[in-house]
Design a protein around this motif. Structure first.
Motif, PDB file in Angstrom:
ATOM      1  N   VAL A  47       1.034  -1.139   0.042  1.00 18.01           N
ATOM      2  CA  VAL A  47      -0.123   0.147  -0.121  1.00 18.01           C
ATOM      3  C   VAL A  47       0.822   1.414   0.074  1.00 18.01           C
ATOM      4  CG1 VAL A  47      -1.643   1.221   1.272  1.00 18.01           C
ATOM      5  CG2 VAL A  47      -1.984  -1.161   1.134  1.00 18.01           C
ATOM      6  N   THR A  51       0.488   4.122  -2.869  1.00 20.70           N
ATOM      7  CA  THR A  51       0.287   5.287  -2.622  1.00 20.70           C
ATOM      8  C   THR A  51       1.516   6.325  -2.601  1.00 20.70           C
ATOM      9  OG1 THR A  51       0.796   5.228  -0.269  1.00 20.70           O
ATOM     10  CG2 THR A  51      -1.404   4.795  -0.839  1.00 20.70           C
ATOM     11  N   ARG A 205       4.328  -5.671   9.007  1.00 22.00           N
ATOM     12  CA  ARG A 205       3.320  -4.306   9.672  1.00 22.00           C
ATOM     13  C   ARG A 205       3.860  -4.042  11.057  1.00 22.00           C
ATOM     14  NH1 ARG A 205       1.932  -4.945   5.155  1.00 22.00           N
ATOM     15  NH2 ARG A 205      -0.201  -4.720   4.324  1.00 22.00           N
ATOM     16  N   TYR A 207       3.474  -3.095  14.940  1.00 21.26           N
ATOM     17  CA  TYR A 207       2.400  -2.572  15.968  1.00 21.26           C
ATOM     18  C   TYR A 207       3.250  -2.129  17.074  1.00 21.26           C
ATOM     19  CZ  TYR A 207      -0.805  -4.547  12.522  1.00 21.26           C
ATOM     20  OH  TYR A 207      -1.601  -4.809  11.389  1.00 21.26           O
ATOM     21  N   SER A 208       2.601  -1.166  17.962  1.00 21.54           N
ATOM     22  CA  SER A 208       3.234  -0.847  19.187  1.00 21.54           C
ATOM     23  C   SER A 208       2.959  -1.604  20.155  1.00 21.54           C
ATOM     24  CB  SER A 208       2.495   0.471  19.483  1.00 21.54           C
ATOM     25  OG  SER A 208       2.639   1.547  18.385  1.00 21.54           O
ATOM     26  N   VAL A 222      -4.578  -4.055  17.975  1.00 25.12           N
ATOM     27  CA  VAL A 222      -5.102  -4.035  16.769  1.00 25.12           C
ATOM     28  C   VAL A 222      -6.219  -3.595  16.253  1.00 25.12           C
ATOM     29  CG1 VAL A 222      -4.930  -5.213  14.211  1.00 25.12           C
ATOM     30  CG2 VAL A 222      -3.297  -5.957  16.080  1.00 25.12           C
ATOM     31  N   LYS A 223      -6.290  -2.583  15.196  1.00 18.79           N
ATOM     32  CA  LYS A 223      -7.601  -1.925  15.015  1.00 18.79           C
ATOM     33  C   LYS A 223      -7.702  -2.361  13.720  1.00 18.79           C
ATOM     34  CE  LYS A 223      -9.822   2.409  13.755  1.00 18.79           C
ATOM     35  NZ  LYS A 223      -9.786   2.480  12.255  1.00 18.79           N
ATOM     36  N   GLY A 227     -11.072   0.041   5.552  1.00 22.56           N
ATOM     37  CA  GLY A 227     -11.048   0.296   4.032  1.00 22.56           C
ATOM     38  C   GLY A 227     -11.798   1.178   3.567  1.00 22.56           C
ATOM     39  N   CYS A 260     -10.437   1.015  -2.694  1.00 21.67           N
ATOM     40  CA  CYS A 260      -9.995   0.608  -1.200  1.00 21.67           C
ATOM     41  C   CYS A 260     -10.426  -0.787  -0.529  1.00 21.67           C
ATOM     42  CB  CYS A 260     -10.255   1.889  -0.456  1.00 21.67           C
ATOM     43  SG  CYS A 260      -8.746   3.267  -1.012  1.00 21.67           S
ATOM     44  N   ARG A 261      -9.571  -1.344  -0.572  1.00 23.01           N
ATOM     45  CA  ARG A 261     -10.391  -2.710  -0.007  1.00 23.01           C
ATOM     46  C   ARG A 261      -9.863  -2.723   1.482  1.00 23.01           C
ATOM     47  NH1 ARG A 261      -5.517  -3.851   1.503  1.00 23.01           N
ATOM     48  NH2 ARG A 261      -3.678  -3.883   0.074  1.00 23.01           N
ATOM     49  N   GLY A 263      -8.074  -3.370   5.181  1.00 21.17           N
ATOM     50  CA  GLY A 263      -6.550  -3.764   5.523  1.00 21.17           C
ATOM     51  C   GLY A 263      -6.400  -5.202   5.520  1.00 21.17           C
ATOM     52  N   VAL A 264      -5.147  -5.857   4.921  1.00 16.86           N
ATOM     53  CA  VAL A 264      -4.865  -6.919   4.507  1.00 16.86           C
ATOM     54  C   VAL A 264      -4.676  -7.724   5.992  1.00 16.86           C
ATOM     55  CG1 VAL A 264      -3.269  -8.501   3.877  1.00 16.86           C
ATOM     56  CG2 VAL A 264      -4.112  -6.853   2.287  1.00 16.86           C
ATOM     57  N   VAL A 265      -3.669  -7.156   6.740  1.00 16.25           N
ATOM     58  CA  VAL A 265      -3.191  -7.553   8.048  1.00 16.25           C
ATOM     59  C   VAL A 265      -4.032  -7.596   9.222  1.00 16.25           C
ATOM     60  CG1 VAL A 265      -1.136  -7.742   9.663  1.00 16.25           C
ATOM     61  CG2 VAL A 265      -0.711  -7.615   6.865  1.00 16.25           C
ATOM     62  N   SER A 266      -4.515  -6.337   9.320  1.00 15.67           N
ATOM     63  CA  SER A 266      -5.298  -6.245  10.632  1.00 15.67           C
ATOM     64  C   SER A 266      -6.562  -7.003  10.701  1.00 15.67           C
ATOM     65  CB  SER A 266      -5.963  -4.739  10.841  1.00 15.67           C
ATOM     66  OG  SER A 266      -6.691  -4.378   9.507  1.00 15.67           O
ATOM     67  N   ASN A 267      -7.244  -7.239   9.459  1.00 12.63           N
ATOM     68  CA  ASN A 267      -8.502  -8.144   9.057  1.00 12.63           C
ATOM     69  C   ASN A 267      -8.085  -9.578   9.393  1.00 12.63           C
ATOM     70  OD1 ASN A 267     -11.086  -6.568   8.644  1.00 12.63           O
ATOM     71  ND2 ASN A 267      -9.334  -5.319   7.454  1.00 12.63           N
ATOM     72  N   GLU A 425       4.355  10.026  16.992  1.00 18.04           N
ATOM     73  CA  GLU A 425       4.545   8.999  16.407  1.00 18.04           C
ATOM     74  C   GLU A 425       3.491   8.877  15.291  1.00 18.04           C
ATOM     75  OE1 GLU A 425       6.228   6.489  15.175  1.00 18.04           O
ATOM     76  OE2 GLU A 425       6.476   5.138  16.961  1.00 18.04           O
TER      77      GLU A 425
HETATM   78  C1  LIG Z   1       5.398   2.512  14.186  1.00 22.63           C
HETATM   79  C2  LIG Z   1       3.971   2.102  13.877  1.00 22.63           C
HETATM   80  C3  LIG Z   1       3.114   1.618  14.952  1.00 22.63           C
HETATM   81  C4  LIG Z   1       1.924   1.087  14.597  1.00 22.63           C
HETATM   82  N1  LIG Z   1       1.027   0.788  15.662  1.00 22.63           N
HETATM   83  C5  LIG Z   1      -0.073   0.149  15.522  1.00 22.63           C
HETATM   84  C6  LIG Z   1      -0.927  -0.203  16.596  1.00 22.63           C
HETATM   85  O1  LIG Z   1      -0.691  -0.208  17.737  1.00 22.63           O
HETATM   86  N2  LIG Z   1      -2.111  -0.879  16.211  1.00 22.63           N
HETATM   87  C7  LIG Z   1      -2.567  -0.732  14.843  1.00 22.63           C
HETATM   88  O2  LIG Z   1      -3.742  -0.905  14.694  1.00 22.63           O
HETATM   89  N3  LIG Z   1      -2.075  -0.228  13.906  1.00 22.63           N
HETATM   90  C8  LIG Z   1      -1.004   0.102  14.101  1.00 22.63           C
HETATM   91  N4  LIG Z   1      -0.042   0.680  12.826  1.00 22.63           N
HETATM   92  C9  LIG Z   1      -0.471   0.492  11.860  1.00 22.63           C
HETATM   93  C10 LIG Z   1      -0.177  -0.908  11.332  1.00 22.63           C
HETATM   94  O3  LIG Z   1       1.031  -1.047  10.963  1.00 22.63           O
HETATM   95  C11 LIG Z   1      -1.129  -1.158   9.750  1.00 22.63           C
HETATM   96  O4  LIG Z   1      -0.471  -0.308   9.133  1.00 22.63           O
HETATM   97  C12 LIG Z   1      -2.487  -1.159   9.852  1.00 22.63           C
HETATM   98  O5  LIG Z   1      -2.686  -2.253  10.706  1.00 22.63           O
HETATM   99  C13 LIG Z   1      -3.197  -1.400   8.693  1.00 22.63           C
HETATM  100  O6  LIG Z   1      -2.521  -2.610   8.112  1.00 22.63           O
HETATM  101  P1  LIG Z   1      -3.474  -3.555   7.179  1.00 22.63           P
HETATM  102  O7  LIG Z   1      -2.648  -4.734   6.634  1.00 22.63           O
HETATM  103  O8  LIG Z   1      -4.834  -4.172   7.803  1.00 22.63           O
HETATM  104  O9  LIG Z   1      -3.856  -2.466   5.909  1.00 22.63           O
HETATM  105  P2  LIG Z   1      -3.245  -2.415   4.504  1.00 22.63           P
HETATM  106  O10 LIG Z   1      -3.615  -3.752   3.716  1.00 22.63           O
HETATM  107  O11 LIG Z   1      -1.821  -2.052   4.751  1.00 22.63           O
HETATM  108  O12 LIG Z   1      -4.093  -1.152   4.188  1.00 22.63           O
HETATM  109  C14 LIG Z   1      -4.131   0.131   4.570  1.00 22.63           C
HETATM  110  C15 LIG Z   1      -4.966   1.137   3.899  1.00 22.63           C
HETATM  111  O13 LIG Z   1      -4.744   1.336   2.726  1.00 22.63           O
HETATM  112  C16 LIG Z   1      -5.861   1.170   1.870  1.00 22.63           C
HETATM  113  N5  LIG Z   1      -5.421   0.738   0.450  1.00 22.63           N
HETATM  114  C17 LIG Z   1      -5.361  -0.353  -0.088  1.00 22.63           C
HETATM  115  N6  LIG Z   1      -4.828  -0.375  -1.423  1.00 22.63           N
HETATM  116  C18 LIG Z   1      -4.757   0.654  -1.567  1.00 22.63           C
HETATM  117  C19 LIG Z   1      -4.341   1.312  -2.785  1.00 22.63           C
HETATM  118  N7  LIG Z   1      -3.907   0.911  -3.779  1.00 22.63           N
HETATM  119  N8  LIG Z   1      -4.073   2.717  -2.616  1.00 22.63           N
HETATM  120  C20 LIG Z   1      -4.580   3.673  -1.759  1.00 22.63           C
HETATM  121  N9  LIG Z   1      -5.099   2.844  -0.388  1.00 22.63           N
HETATM  122  C21 LIG Z   1      -5.163   1.490  -0.330  1.00 22.63           C
HETATM  123  C22 LIG Z   1      -6.860  -0.072   2.271  1.00 22.63           C
HETATM  124  O14 LIG Z   1      -8.101   0.087   2.068  1.00 22.63           O
HETATM  125  C23 LIG Z   1      -6.392   0.134   4.167  1.00 22.63           C
HETATM  126  O15 LIG Z   1      -7.405   1.274   4.415  1.00 22.63           O
HETATM  127  C24 LIG Z   1       1.382   1.100  13.411  1.00 22.63           C
HETATM  128  C25 LIG Z   1       2.179   1.540  12.443  1.00 22.63           C
HETATM  129  C26 LIG Z   1       3.474   1.973  12.426  1.00 22.63           C
HETATM  130  C27 LIG Z   1       4.391   2.433  11.429  1.00 22.63           C
END
Ligand SMILES: Cc1cc2nc3c(=O)[nH]c(=O)nc-3n(C[C@H](O)[C@H](O)[C@H](O)COP(=O)(O)OP(=O)(O)OC[C@H]3O[C@@H](n4cnc5c(N)ncnc54)[C@H](O)[C@@H]3O)c2cc1C
Ligand code: HEM
Length: 438
Positions: A47, A51, A205, A207-208, A222-223, A227, A260-261, A263-267, A425
Motif C-alpha cells: 500500500v 500510494t 506491519r 504494531y506498538s 490492533v484496529k 478500508g 480501497c479494500r 486492510g490485509v493484515v489487521s483483518n 508517533e
Molecule cells: C510505528 C507504527 C506503529 C503502529 N502501531 C499500530 C498499533 O498499535 N495498532 C494498529 O492497529 N496499527 C498500528 N500501526 C499500523 C499498522 O502497521 C498497519 O498499517 C495497520 O494495521 C493497517 O494494516 P493492514 O494490513 O490491515 O492494511 P493495509 O492492507 O496495509 O491497508 C491500509 C489501508 O490502505 C488502503 N489501500 C489498499 N490498497 C490501496 C491502494 N492501492 N491505494 C490506496 N489505499 C489503499 C486500505 O483500504 C487500507 O485502508 C502502526 C504503524 C506504525 C508505522
C-alpha cells in the motif's frame, strides 16, 4: 569519507531538477528495483508503494540530506527513526548496494546529460555517506538486540476485544522458545510478519507494544482497517495522482490502484488468527519512547486518538507500575467507546497525580481519517492545567491521525510549548516532523 567542496556543489546543483521530478524518481526507482529484485516485495508494504508514501519518504530524505550536506546533524532525529524502522524490518547491510544502484539509475534518468561522470561520482559518494550513517547506526541497534536476530516465533496466548464493536483487539503474545523477553522502552513497536492466503509475499506491519515491558509476554492492540472508511474524494484524487505518475513511468504494477479494500493484515489477525496460532516478530525498536531510566519529576502529557492510544498506554502502565512520581495528564479522543477507558480511570486512582480527559468525536464515518475541526474545538476546551502549560519542562507525547497531530501540535505551539518538548508517533511511513516542515 565526507564530500569535498566541489563534490558537494555538484550534488547541490542537481537538487532543483531532482526535486522537481521527485515523484518520477520515486516511481522509476522502485519499479525497476522490484522488477529486478522481486524478493524485496517481502519487505515493502504494497500500500505504501501504491500510494507513493514509501518512495517519497526515501527520496525526500536523500534530497534533504544532500541539501544539508554541511550540517548533517540536523537530520539526526530523522535518520534515527529510519534506522530504527530498518532494524525492525531486519534490513541488511548488503541490501544498500541494491537500493543505491537503482536510486542512482533513477537520478540519471531524470538528469540526462547533466549526470556527467563527475556528478555521478559525487552522488555515489553522497549516497554512501548517508548509507554508512544508517548502516553504522543499524549495526549498533542489532548488537543491542543480542541473540534475538531476525524473526522470532510467538504464540497467540490470548485475544481480547477492547471495544463493544469488536474492531480493536488486543493479542497477548508469548515466545515459542520460552526464553525471557527483553524489556523494551514504553512507546516502541515490533514488526509482525504473517502470510496471508492469496498473497504471494510475506506481509510485514508494525504494531506498538501496548502494555508495560515484561519478560514473559508482549501485548499488541490492533484496529480493524475497514478500508471503506477512506475519504472517498481524497482517495480518488490520490488515485489520479498516482495513476498519472505511474503511467508517465510506463509502470504496470505501481499505480494500478484498486478500489480501497479492507486492510490485509489487521483483518486477517482479527478474523483468522486465534489463540494457539503462531506469528513472527522482530525485536522491539523505535525512537518514540518514554525514557524511564531518567530520574525526573517533569509533567508528562499523553495525547492520543483511536488505536494510536497503544504506545501511550504502554507509557502510562509503566509509569504507574514503576511508581514513577511524575504528574501525568491523559488526553484521549475516540469516535465511539474509548478503548481502555475503564482501565485508564482505574490507573488514575492508583497514581497520586494524574488527570484524565476523554473526548468523544462527533465525526461521520466518511470523515474518520481526517479528524478535522471537531478536535480543534476539543483542544480549545483543554485548560492550562490539562496541558501543564505553566511548567516549561513538561513533556508531550502525541500519537494519532496526521491531522489530529497537526492540530495538537499547532495548539501547543500557540501556547508557547517549544517543539523539542513534543514527540510524535505516526502509524504510517515517513516522519511526521518532516511533514510538519513541508
Ligand atoms: C510505528 C507504527 C506503529 C503502529 N502501531 C499500530 C498499533 O498499535 N495498532 C494498529 O492497529 N496499527 C498500528 N500501526 C499500523 C499498522 O502497521 C498497519 O498499517 C495497520 O494495521 C493497517 O494494516 P493492514 O494490513 O490491515 O492494511 P493495509 O492492507 O496495509 O491497508 C491500509 C489501508 O490502505 C488502503 N489501500 C489498499 N490498497 C490501496 C491502494 N492501492 N491505494 C490506496 N489505499 C489503499 C486500505 O483500504 C487500507 O485502508 C502502526 C504503524 C506504525 C508505522
Ligand atoms: C540510504 C539508503 C536509504 C534511505 C535514505 C532510506 C530511507 C527510508 C525512509 C525515509 C523510510 C521511511 C521510514 C519511516 O517510516 O519512518 C524507509 C523505510 C523503509 N526502508 Fe529504507 N532507506 C534506505 C535504504 C533501504 C534499504 C537498503 C532497504 C532494503 C531493502 C530499505 C527498506 C525499507 C523498508 C522495507 C521500509 C519500510 C517501508 C514500509 O513500511 O512501507 N531501505 N527507508
Amino acid at each position: 569519507m565526507a564530500l569535498n567542496y566541489k563534490e558537494s556543489k555538484l550534488v547541490k546543483d542537481t537538487l532543483p531538477s531532482l526535486r522537481q521530478h521527485g515523484e518520477h524518481i520515486s516511481t522509476v526507482f522502485y519499479k525497476t528495483m522490484l522488477r529486478d529484485h522481486p524478493e524485496l516485495h517481502n519487505y515493502f508494504n504494497t500500500v505504501n508503494m501504491h500510494t507513493g508514501k514509501q518512495p517519497r519518504a526515501l527520496t525526500s530524505l536523500i534530497l534533504a540530506f544532500a541539501s544539508n550536506i554541511v550540517n548533517i546533524s540536523e537530520l539526526t532525529p530523522k535518520l534515527e527513526r529510519v534506522a530504527q524502522k530498518h532494524a525492525s524490518l531486519n534490513i541488511q547491510h548488503e541490501q544498500y548496494e541494491i537500493v543505491g544502484k537503482y536510486l542512482l539509475r533513477a537520478f540519471s534518468a531524470v538528469l540526462g546529460p547533466a549526470m556527467t561522470p563527475e556528478v555521478k561520482m559525487a552522488w555515489t559518494k553522497a549516497y554512501w555517506v548517508m548509507a554508512k550513517m544508517l548502516t553504522g547506526r543499524e549495526a549498533h541497534i542489532y548488537r543491542a538486540f543480542e541473540d534475538w536476530k531476525g524473526w522470532r516465533k510467538f504464540m497467540i496466548y490470548n485475544k481480547k476485544n477492547e471495544t463493544v464493536e469488536g474492531n480493536i483487539v488486543s493479542f497477548i503474545l508469548k515466545p515459542v522458545d520460552g526464553k525471557p523477553l527483553p524489556l523494551f522502552m514504553p512507546g516502541q513497536y515490533i514488526t509482525l510478519r504473517i502470510t496471508v492466503p492469496g498473497m504471494k509475499y510475506a506481509q510485514l506491519r508494525q504494531y506498538s507494544l501496548s502494555d508495560a515491558p515484561s519478560h514473559d509476554q508482549y501485548r499488541i492492540t490492533v484496529k480493524r482497517d475497514q478500508g471503506s472508511n477512506w475519504d472517498y474524494a481524497k482517495s480518488q484524487e490520490d488515485i489520479r495522482t498516482i495513476s498519472s505518475a505511474a503511467s508517465s513511468a510506463s509502470d504496470s504494477s505501481i499505480g494500478s490502484v484498486q478500489p480501497c479494500r479492507p486492510g490485509v493484515v489487521s483483518n486477517s489477525l482479527i478474523d483468522e488468527f486465534h489463540e494457539g496460532d503462531i506469528i513472527e516478530l522482530t525485536h522491539p525498536s523505535g525512537s518514540f519512547f518514554l525514557n524511564t531510566n531518567m530520574d525526573t519529576s517533569m509533567p508528562l502529557v499523553l495525547i492520543s486518538a483511536g488505536v494510536c492510544v497503544a504506545p501511550l498506554l504502554s507509557m502510562l502502565n509503566t509509569v504507574v507500575e514503576k511508581r514513577i512520581n511524575r504528574p501525568v495528564s491523559w488526553i484521549q479522543a475516540s469516535r465511539h467507546d474509548a478503548p481502555f477507558q475503564a482501565h485508564v480511570e482505574n490507573m488514575a486512582k492508583r497514581h497520586p497525580n494524574m488527570r484524565t480527559k476523554f473526548f468523544k468525536s462527533r465525526l461521520s464515518d466518511s470523515d474518520v481519517l481526517s479528524y478535522t475541526s471537531t478536535f480543534d474545538n476539543d483542544f480549545l476546551s483543554l485548560t492550562s492545567e490539562d496541558l501543564y502549560l505553566s511548567n516549561s519542562s513538561s513533556e508531550y507525547y502525541i500519537c494519532g491521525p496526521e491531522k489530529f497531530m497537526m492540530q495538537a501540535s499547532e495548539h501547543l505551539h500557540r501556547h508557547g510549548v517549544r517543539p523539542e518538548r513534543v514527540q510524535f508517533e505516526i502509524f504510517s511511513v515517513g516522519s511526521f516532523e518532516m511533514r510538519l516542515e513541508d
